[in-house]
Enzyme design. Structure first.
Site, PDB file in Angstrom:
ATOM      1  N   HIS A 230       0.857  -1.191   0.000  1.00 21.59           N
ATOM      2  CA  HIS A 230       0.000   0.000   0.000  1.00 21.59           C
ATOM      3  C   HIS A 230       0.898   1.248   0.000  1.00 21.59           C
ATOM      4  CE1 HIS A 230      -2.566   3.104   1.876  1.00 21.59           C
ATOM      5  NE2 HIS A 230      -3.577   2.444   1.337  1.00 21.59           N
ATOM      6  N   PRO A 231       0.414   2.394  -0.513  1.00 22.94           N
ATOM      7  CA  PRO A 231       1.291   3.579  -0.624  1.00 22.94           C
ATOM      8  C   PRO A 231       1.976   4.041   0.655  1.00 22.94           C
ATOM      9  CG  PRO A 231      -0.644   3.887  -1.979  1.00 22.94           C
ATOM     10  CD  PRO A 231      -0.845   2.597  -1.245  1.00 22.94           C
ATOM     11  N   VAL A 232       1.401   3.801   1.836  1.00 24.48           N
ATOM     12  CA  VAL A 232       2.074   4.268   3.052  1.00 24.48           C
ATOM     13  C   VAL A 232       3.066   3.247   3.595  1.00 24.48           C
ATOM     14  CG1 VAL A 232       0.168   5.780   3.725  1.00 24.48           C
ATOM     15  CG2 VAL A 232       0.249   3.433   4.601  1.00 24.48           C
ATOM     16  N   LYS A 233       3.180   2.085   2.965  1.00 25.85           N
ATOM     17  CA  LYS A 233       4.111   1.070   3.449  1.00 25.85           C
ATOM     18  C   LYS A 233       5.547   1.390   3.023  1.00 25.85           C
ATOM     19  CE  LYS A 233       1.010  -1.555   5.471  1.00 25.85           C
ATOM     20  NZ  LYS A 233      -0.300  -1.130   4.981  1.00 25.85           N
ATOM     21  N   ILE A 234       6.478   0.496   3.324  1.00 27.79           N
ATOM     22  CA  ILE A 234       7.905   0.755   3.104  1.00 27.79           C
ATOM     23  C   ILE A 234       8.204   0.960   1.623  1.00 27.79           C
ATOM     24  CG2 ILE A 234      10.246  -0.042   3.596  1.00 27.79           C
ATOM     25  CD1 ILE A 234       8.467   0.321   6.097  1.00 27.79           C
TER      26      ILE A 234
END
Length: 382
Positions: free
Chosen positions: A185-189
């Site tokens: 997901h976009p907020v992941k690493i």
């Protein structure tokens, strides 16, 4: 507003996606396989199955382990709802194990006591989903033998943890579990926009997850009930889903993987700086478990005084600090309350919820922005 998390997209990422758009394949094809190989090679797992989300990966992982009606899955209350919902998709029941107050992960002592009691009652779970909260591995060296002693399968929900390591091995190598799941997901690493991936060292589980992500269909003649009618032939062996990852997502993932170490190094440096800058304030800082080196998806502070929780949260938002809260205990969601859960069931998780605030942490956060976050936290707590 300084966001708590965000993606970092460079020109090289855009070029990689553009190249796919000009190629012959757009949906699952050779680039997806290259991405799977890149992740599997990086973490040291034998097989990787890319999907359109980590939720989908959790679902096919449960199905591959034969979770179904009448079965039971346990997970942590402090997680995104998908860690529990994956069991409900299979028609199975869900229960929870309270967290360790320092790591926010499943408490091994609570797990041991609950498994022993479940064994006496004859109602053991089939699967435990061990969540890697914030990017730090649970204490798998304790959790795994406890579960194995009762014949329980293990899925590591490492959605937060690509790039982390534990006891000298890389998270995702499945040395402590049957299947490990990552999220992109976009907020992941790293990100593939939406996307997930399941890793395993079991060829049979890998083959089943591969089939389930694409309608339960096979073109492998060795798996068919009779010889193919012709070169066009395929058979549906299972009730599967369309959980395939696109070539564009995979191209973005391959490009992002080349900077994984840089992203994690920056997150770790920011976490170290927060540890120093926030020390002495009336709050509790994240604890680091010996032997676990987090990838720091999240940095969560907990207020000493829970009665100020809402006021501090709102003050930070008003000051342009995009704080968030990860997570509302799953058992307190209306859907799970309707299944019989309620207040007081998991008191450590509920106490955590009354104090926790996720503050900005991502590889694109500048030193000046971090200083602003610290200043506003200090002001809000004054």
């Amino acid at each position: 507003m300084i966001p708590y998390g965000r993606q970092i997209i460079g020109d090289e990422d855009i070029a990689a996606v553009e190249a796919v758009l000009r190629s012959d394949f757009l949906t699952q094809g050779p680039v997806v396989q290259r991405f799977e190989n890149a992740v599997a090679s990086r973490v040291g797992a034998s097989h990787a199955i890319a999907t359109n989300s980590a939720t989908s990966a959790l679902h096919v992982a449960c199905l591959a382990l034969d979770l179904g009606p009448g079965d039971l899955l346990w997970t942590s209350p402090i997680t995104f709802v998908a860690s529990a919902n994956c069991a409900r998709y299979c028609g199975a029941d869900v229960d929870f194990v309270d967290i360790d107050p320092d790591t926010f992960n499943i408490c091994p002592d609570a797990l041991q006591a609950k498994l022993d009691e479940a064994a006496r009652k004859g109602r053991l779970p089939k699967i435990i989903v061990a969540v890697h909260m914030c990017g730090q591995s649970p204490d798998m060296a304790r959790i795994t033998p406890i579960a194995r002693a009762h014949g329980v399968k293990i899925i590591e929900d490492a959605s937060h943890s690509i790039g982390a390591d534990y006891l000298g091995t890389r998270v995702g190598d499945c040395s402590h579990s049957d299947i490990t799941v990552f999220s992109f997901h976009p907020v992941k690493i790293i990100t593939t926009a939406e996307g997930g991936l399941a890793l395993t060292n079991d060829a049979g589980l890998a083959a089943k997850m591969d089939r389930l992500r694409s309608h339960g269909i096979t073109r492998d003649a060795d798996l068919m009930t009779h010889a193919p009618d012709g070169p066009w032939y395929y058979q549906q062996l299972d009730l599967g889903w369309n959980y395939r990852m696109t070539e564009m997502q995979a191209a973005l993932g391959i490009s992002q993987m080349t900077r994984l170490d840089d992203f994690v190094a920056r997150r770790r440096a920011l976490a170290d700086a927060y540890d120093t800058a926030l020390e002495g304030l009336p709050l509790r800082l994240p604890k680091r478990m010996e032997g676990a080196n987090s990838s720091w998806h999240l940095y969560i502070i907990r207020l000493d005084d829970p009665t100020r929780h809402l006021a501090v949260f709102e003050a930070l938002r008003a000051a342009g600090i995009g704080v968030n809260l990860h997570y509302i205990p799953v058992h307190l969601q209306p859907y799970y309350r309707d299944l019989g859960f309620g207040d007081g069931d998991f008191p450590i998780s509920e106490d955590y919820y009354s104090r926790a605030i996720s503050i900005p942490l991502h590889a694109g956060l500048t030193d000046d922005q971090q200083a602003q976050v610290v200043a506003e936290i200090t002001k809000a707590l004054a």
